[in-house]
Design an enzyme around this catalytic site. Sequence first.
Site, PDB file in Angstrom:
ATOM      1  N   ASP A 308       0.851  -1.184   0.000  1.00 55.18           N
ATOM      2  CA  ASP A 308       0.000   0.000   0.000  1.00 55.18           C
ATOM      3  C   ASP A 308       0.889   1.238   0.000  1.00 55.18           C
ATOM      4  O   ASP A 308       2.057   1.180   0.380  1.00 55.18           O
ATOM      5  CB  ASP A 308      -0.894   0.021   1.248  1.00 55.18           C
ATOM      6  CG  ASP A 308      -1.994  -1.028   1.154  1.00 55.18           C
ATOM      7  OD1 ASP A 308      -2.436  -1.321   0.033  1.00 55.18           O
ATOM      8  OD2 ASP A 308      -2.395  -1.546   2.206  1.00 55.18           O
ATOM      9  N   SER A 378     -14.911  19.525  10.096  1.00 58.69           N
ATOM     10  CA  SER A 378     -16.085  18.660  10.088  1.00 58.69           C
ATOM     11  C   SER A 378     -16.315  18.159   8.673  1.00 58.69           C
ATOM     12  O   SER A 378     -15.897  18.792   7.689  1.00 58.69           O
ATOM     13  CB  SER A 378     -17.328  19.414  10.572  1.00 58.69           C
ATOM     14  OG  SER A 378     -17.768  20.341   9.596  1.00 58.69           O
ATOM     15  N   ALA A 379     -16.957  17.017   8.579  1.00 61.03           N
ATOM     16  CA  ALA A 379     -17.220  16.436   7.265  1.00 61.03           C
ATOM     17  C   ALA A 379     -18.192  17.287   6.462  1.00 61.03           C
ATOM     18  O   ALA A 379     -18.197  17.242   5.227  1.00 61.03           O
ATOM     19  CB  ALA A 379     -17.783  15.029   7.434  1.00 61.03           C
ATOM     20  N   THR A 381     -18.526  20.858   6.562  1.00 61.18           N
ATOM     21  CA  THR A 381     -17.919  22.091   6.027  1.00 61.18           C
ATOM     22  C   THR A 381     -16.624  21.824   5.279  1.00 61.18           C
ATOM     23  O   THR A 381     -16.240  22.596   4.410  1.00 61.18           O
ATOM     24  CB  THR A 381     -17.622  23.073   7.166  1.00 61.18           C
ATOM     25  OG1 THR A 381     -16.630  22.499   8.038  1.00 61.18           O
ATOM     26  CG2 THR A 381     -18.880  23.380   7.967  1.00 61.18           C
ATOM     27  N   LYS A 396      -9.190  27.305   6.598  1.00 63.16           N
ATOM     28  CA  LYS A 396      -8.434  26.552   5.589  1.00 63.16           C
ATOM     29  C   LYS A 396      -9.223  25.279   5.309  1.00 63.16           C
ATOM     30  O   LYS A 396      -9.872  24.707   6.200  1.00 63.16           O
ATOM     31  CB  LYS A 396      -7.020  26.211   6.077  1.00 63.16           C
ATOM     32  CG  LYS A 396      -6.923  25.163   7.182  1.00 63.16           C
ATOM     33  CD  LYS A 396      -5.465  24.847   7.501  1.00 63.16           C
ATOM     34  CE  LYS A 396      -5.314  23.608   8.371  1.00 63.16           C
ATOM     35  NZ  LYS A 396      -5.828  23.788   9.725  1.00 63.16           N
ATOM     36  N   ASP A 519      -4.279  -4.263   6.234  1.00 63.49           N
ATOM     37  CA  ASP A 519      -4.824  -4.195   7.587  1.00 63.49           C
ATOM     38  C   ASP A 519      -6.338  -4.125   7.627  1.00 63.49           C
ATOM     39  O   ASP A 519      -6.934  -4.185   8.699  1.00 63.49           O
ATOM     40  CB  ASP A 519      -4.244  -2.982   8.338  1.00 63.49           C
ATOM     41  CG  ASP A 519      -4.510  -1.673   7.600  1.00 63.49           C
ATOM     42  OD1 ASP A 519      -5.248  -1.688   6.602  1.00 63.49           O
ATOM     43  OD2 ASP A 519      -3.967  -0.641   8.030  1.00 63.49           O
ATOM     44  N   ASP A 523      -8.836  -5.970   2.627  1.00 66.45           N
ATOM     45  CA  ASP A 523      -7.567  -6.586   2.221  1.00 66.45           C
ATOM     46  C   ASP A 523      -7.553  -8.091   2.449  1.00 66.45           C
ATOM     47  O   ASP A 523      -6.644  -8.781   1.958  1.00 66.45           O
ATOM     48  CB  ASP A 523      -6.399  -5.975   3.011  1.00 66.45           C
ATOM     49  CG  ASP A 523      -6.140  -4.529   2.641  1.00 66.45           C
ATOM     50  OD1 ASP A 523      -6.282  -4.192   1.456  1.00 66.45           O
ATOM     51  OD2 ASP A 523      -5.797  -3.740   3.547  1.00 66.45           O
TER      52      ASP A 523
END
Length: 683
Positions: A308, A378-379, A381, A396, A519, A523
Amino acid sequence: MARSGMFERALLLRACADSFAKMDPRVLVRNPVMFVVEIGMVVTLALTVDPRLFGSSVHPGGVGNARLYDLVVTLILLITILFGNFAEALAEGRGKAQAEALRRTKTELMAVVQRGDEYQEIPASALRKGDVVKVVAGELIPADGDVIEGVGSVDESAITGESAPVIRGAGGDFSSVTGGTKLLSDELIIRVSANPGETFLDRMISLVEGASRQKTPNEIALSVLLAGLTLIFLIVIDCLPPIARALGAHMDVATLVALLVCLIPTTIGALLSAIGIAGMDRVIRFNVIAKSGKAVEAAGDVNTLILDKTGTITIGNRMAAAFLPVQGQTNHTLAESAALCSLFDETPEGRSVVELAQSVGVTFRREEYSNTRNVEFSADTRMSGLDLTNGTRLRKGAADAVKRYVIEQGGDIPRDLDEIVERVAKEGGTPLVVVQNTEIQGVIYLKDIVKPGIRERFKELREMGIRTVMCTGDNPLTAATIAREAGVDEFVAEAKPEDKMRLIRREQEQGRLVAMSGDGTNDAPALAQADVGLAMQSGTQAAKEAANMVDLDSDPTKLIEIVSIGKQLLITRGAITTFSIANDVAKYFAIIPAMFTSFIPALGVLNVMHLSSPKSAILSALIFNAIIIPLLIPLAMRGVKYRPTSAMSLLMRNLVLYGLGGVLAPFVGIKIIDMILSVCGMA
């Protein structure tokens, strides 16, 4: 995990005791060469009691001398068997020492288990698969399981030996927890995934002890070769008595047994199991549990290594590499806003922004901004930042999210912003756009940092003849950039679990052996398909079950070390086999001429060692045959040092170092022993 030295007193004492226990014929029969030696010892022991057994003629020196000679041969054969058993017992003892260290982590715990709408405390040993338990900060996790609610920091040092805690939480690939580890923070609700005696720790203990270790295909092939050589020399020895009678020579049964033991490949026969077990032990010392010796040896023949990208080739977190201001802004102004945005951001990316700002002379102290409002990512914004007390808002985040935020606030989008964002993306980086109020100031270039030295390690693998393939879910542009920096041979971008399976099968259909690391549950199919599958201890139970190795430190780059250990195991076995066969060739020239020169004078030209007598030749060779085994134990346990080179170079090195050494050592050793026997009057 505790480490055990090769020659610790406790290990030596236990190995000595186990050496006698392994003399059980039901145990020794698994090693055909040493089993033949044991049969020979029983025969010479019987002859010590009555030299006339088996139709033997008494040695010209009389019954007393015959008994003494038979007794000496019996003792030497006994020592030979014990030395061979000692090598295997010592290798197993090191594994058992590791197992005892693991077993000390198992204590009787109490568990708070859910029963209906209530929780009640019961012994952890009473837990069953499917039970739901609650663990709070400061408590030991009572059993293997998967977190179904909560997020917490877990100390796994009792299992892995690593002091740094890890985060475990519900969902995703980091929900698996191990019994005996300690929860350091928060509260977890865990569903038990194993019954008592079936936990990961129990399996590790069993695996480390090597109780169910299976022989590898190469080991089986070598065992068949040794058994075949033993059978051939049995036939040869059986033909010697009539030849001796025809020549008027005396050839008693004890001498025939001693001659057989000297000529069959007892050295490699005695050390074969120790080499295989020691190979597994070397993997354990890297905190990797191999489920069988086959996995370790298969690693030595690996042709393709699949890795990976994130956490394997790269350090796992994208780091700030540059500030790219838009037109009309300065690098210093952008650095100030970016540093303030990241002042309270504890993520690796956030800390790297602050460090990059410091490198250009921009420094802020948290204490001075203690009254500000930290806006966490936050997911929804897809931004984070800081609201200052003077009303200034700093953010940012992802380019599209920031652009939408600025437009909603009535601001303008700089004309060169899209060009900068696109350039960063093409170079394989992640662009974070920085805005102050409604004014976009520029872009933070986050970059996947290739691990230091990884390019050199891939070059080393290439010298071993191993092709490296990077699999990543990233877009082709990002994948190509990282692949070029890391120096991998190939890469697969936007890879799904099905793609990994197809890649592994394609390689295997072309006759290659494949290793990979993983992991996650996704996989698991590929880990099961690969010849060497390395699962991370931090990963899911599915991944650990599918793989044939588990890394307790969760470091996927250990595949490189495992491949080297596998190569070392194969080379060690080849080196000692070369030495053993060369050793036997030398013993032929030591024994046969000395025994038959007086009857066939033409053989005198081969009697280069000028041994005192046929009797001395036999005893000297037999003693040397016994003492060479313990002298080679450190080499079998430690392994021959592996250096990446071609197969032809390895072959030549083996022939010169171990082949020539195997020829010369008996000439020197047998001659010295012969001189000692002469001084002692036993020649």
